[in-house]
Design a protein around this motif. Sequence first.
Motif, PDB file in Angstrom:
ATOM      1  N   LYS A   6       0.844  -1.197   0.000  1.00 37.63           N
ATOM      2  CA  LYS A   6       0.000   0.000   0.000  1.00 37.63           C
ATOM      3  C   LYS A   6       0.880   1.248   0.000  1.00 37.63           C
ATOM      4  CE  LYS A   6      -1.978   3.526   2.391  1.00 37.63           C
ATOM      5  NZ  LYS A   6      -1.455   4.460   3.402  1.00 37.63           N
ATOM      6  N   GLY A   8       0.872   5.376   0.406  1.00 31.60           N
ATOM      7  CA  GLY A   8       0.078   6.487   0.923  1.00 31.60           C
ATOM      8  C   GLY A   8       0.185   7.742   0.061  1.00 31.60           C
ATOM      9  N   TRP A 220       3.634   1.340   2.779  1.00 38.07           N
ATOM     10  CA  TRP A 220       4.718   2.265   2.415  1.00 38.07           C
ATOM     11  C   TRP A 220       4.258   3.697   2.669  1.00 38.07           C
ATOM     12  CZ3 TRP A 220       9.554   0.768   0.600  1.00 38.07           C
ATOM     13  CH2 TRP A 220       9.708  -0.591   0.310  1.00 38.07           C
ATOM     14  N   ASP A 222       5.742   7.809   4.570  1.00 33.54           N
ATOM     15  CA  ASP A 222       6.786   8.832   4.432  1.00 33.54           C
ATOM     16  C   ASP A 222       7.701   8.937   5.655  1.00 33.54           C
ATOM     17  OD1 ASP A 222       4.977   9.897   6.191  1.00 33.54           O
ATOM     18  OD2 ASP A 222       4.477  11.667   4.991  1.00 33.54           O
ATOM     19  N   GLY A 225       9.230   4.080   9.716  1.00 28.92           N
ATOM     20  CA  GLY A 225       8.516   2.948  10.306  1.00 28.92           C
ATOM     21  C   GLY A 225       7.593   3.448  11.401  1.00 28.92           C
ATOM     22  N   ALA A 229       6.829   7.840  18.963  1.00 30.76           N
ATOM     23  CA  ALA A 229       5.816   8.892  19.125  1.00 30.76           C
ATOM     24  C   ALA A 229       5.641   9.539  17.757  1.00 30.76           C
ATOM     25  CB  ALA A 229       6.272   9.935  20.144  1.00 30.76           C
ATOM     26  N   ALA A 256      -2.142   6.880  16.796  1.00 29.74           N
ATOM     27  CA  ALA A 256      -0.903   6.905  15.997  1.00 29.74           C
ATOM     28  C   ALA A 256      -1.287   6.870  14.515  1.00 29.74           C
ATOM     29  CB  ALA A 256      -0.019   5.711  16.344  1.00 29.74           C
ATOM     30  N   VAL A 258       0.045   6.845  11.785  1.00 32.71           N
ATOM     31  CA  VAL A 258       0.778   6.096  10.762  1.00 32.71           C
ATOM     32  C   VAL A 258      -0.027   4.895  10.245  1.00 32.71           C
ATOM     33  CG1 VAL A 258       2.077   4.796  12.512  1.00 32.71           C
ATOM     34  CG2 VAL A 258       3.039   5.063  10.231  1.00 32.71           C
ATOM     35  N   SER A 302       6.167   3.188  23.029  1.00 32.82           N
ATOM     36  CA  SER A 302       5.581   4.180  22.145  1.00 32.82           C
ATOM     37  C   SER A 302       4.409   4.869  22.845  1.00 32.82           C
ATOM     38  CB  SER A 302       5.106   3.492  20.864  1.00 32.82           C
ATOM     39  OG  SER A 302       4.775   4.432  19.882  1.00 32.82           O
TER      40      SER A 302
END
Length: 451
Positions: A6, A8, A220, A222, A225, A229, A256, A258, A302
Motif C-alpha cells: 500500500k 500512501g 509504504w 513517508d 517505520g 511517538a 498513531a 501512521v 511508544s
Amino acid sequence: MITAMKFGGTSVGSAEALDRVSKIIINTEGDKVVVVSAMSGITSFLVGVVDNPLTDPDGIVEQFRFKHLQAAEELLSGELLDEFMEEFEKRLAKFDEAIRGDRSDPYYQDTVVSQGERFSSLILAYVLKSKGTEARALCSEDAGIIAEGHPLSGSADLLKTASGMTMKVKPLIAMEVVPIITGFYGVNKDGKPLTFGRGGSDYSAAVVANAIDADVLEIWTDVDGFMSADPRIVPNAIKIEEMNFGEAAELAYFGAKVLHPRTIEPVRLKNIPLKVKNSFRPEEPGTLIHHLRRSKDELLRSVAAKTDLSIITISSAEIAFRPAMVARLIEKIADIDVIIYSISTSLSTVAFLVHNNDVTATLKQLNGLNGGEIERIDVKNDVALICAVGDDLIGKTGVSGEIFGAVKEANTNVEMISEGASDVSLNFVVPMSRVVDVVKVLHDRFIGVTQ
Ligand code: ADP
Ligand code: ASP
Ligand code: MG
C-alpha cells in the motif's frame, strides 16, 4: 510468495514519488497486489468540495485535472499517454457528474471524497506499463471490495470481499498483471461507495491482504517505520524495529496516525505480518508487526494521543447497584453507533469518553432515557486520551506511579484513567491543551531525550 503493498498519499504525491514507487513495485519479487491512496492533498480538497456550496464546479474539475495531469504528463508519452488520456477523460467525466450530484443523497459525500484514489491508481498503473510491467487499475467496485455500514464510516465485509477478489483479482495475479486497487472505500450491496474514514487506505490494504491470503502486507509511507511517538510532536522519536499486533492495534486505535485505527485486525486474523516502510528510503528495514516480539523490557515503547474527545459523566444515586441501568445507557449510545473510547464507574457516576463530534447526539439519546433516573449529566469537552504502550506495563509494580509522576511533572491533571483493560497499554485522559507537553515528557523520561 504474494506481497500486498500500500502506498500512501505522499508516496504517490508527485511524478517523482510515483516514479520511485513504480521502481519499488518492480523490484519486489513474486506476485504482488497494490493498493493506493489519493495523491497528497486531494482527499482534503474533496472534503472541501463537499463541505462548501458548489459555486464553481468547472473550476474544481479544472484544478483536479491539472494536479493529476501534471504528474501523468511528466511520466508518460506517445501512444501510452494517448491511451491513458482516454481512460482519464472517462473518469474525469464521472468526477464532474459526481460533484454535481444530488447533495441530499446519503452517499454523495462518499462518492465525491473517494474520487482521488480512482485517479492515482490509474496513473500508477500506466507508469508501470511505461516501464514494461503489466498492470491494471481497478476501482474497489471492479476489485470486489464489499463494505457495509453508514456513510463515511464503512467496514469491509471480509468474507464477501474474499470471494469477490477471488473472482476478480486473483485471475489477474495469475496472469502476472499487477492489480492497482483504489484504497479508502468499498461498495455496499447496492453498489454505493462507502469510505472507511480518513486514512482508510491502510485498512483497505489489510482487507485486500486478508482476501488474497497475502504472505506479507507492506504499508509504504513517508517515515522510516512505526515510531516511539508522532515525529511531528517529538522530533527525535525512535523507529521501532518490531511490535506485536496487539501493541500496534492499541496505538493505531488511540491516535498513531501512521496506521488507520482498523488496519491490524484483518491481517491479525490470518496471521499476515505487516511491515511499515518508507517509500522515500526503501533500503531502510522499517518496522515489522507480527504475532510476537522479542521482549526488550523497556518501560515504554511508544506513546500516542487521541485528541478531540469529551467526557460525559452521568450521575445517579447508587448506579453501581443498578447494572441494568448501566447496560441501558450503553445500549442507547450503541444505538447511534457512537464509539466509546473508555468507560469509568464509581458508586454514583458513570463516565463515557466519546468524540467531541458525537456529544450532541449522545446527549439526545441519554435525555430520551431520562425517567427521573438520571440526576445530572456533565460534559467536559476537549480532552485527549494518551495511550502508553510498553512491556508488561500492568504486571510491573510501580510502573503507573512512575508514569503519573512524569505527568505531574508536566503540570497536568489526569481526568480519567483506564488501566488493566489491556495488558499492553496504559490509557489516561488529559486536557487537550496539555497533550503535546505530556507526550514530550513521557518520551523524554522513558524513551529518549527530547530536543
Ligand atoms: P500516508 O499518506 O502514507 O498514509 P499518513 O500521513 O497517513 O501517511 O501517516 C504517516 C504519518 O503519521 C507520518 O508522517 C507521521 O507524521 C505520522 N505519525 C503519527 N504517529 C506516528 C508514529 N507513532 N510513527 C510514525 N509516524 C507517525
Ligand atoms: N485518501 C484518503 C485520506 O486522505 C485515504 C488515505 O489516504 O488513506 O484520508
Ligand atoms: Mg495514512
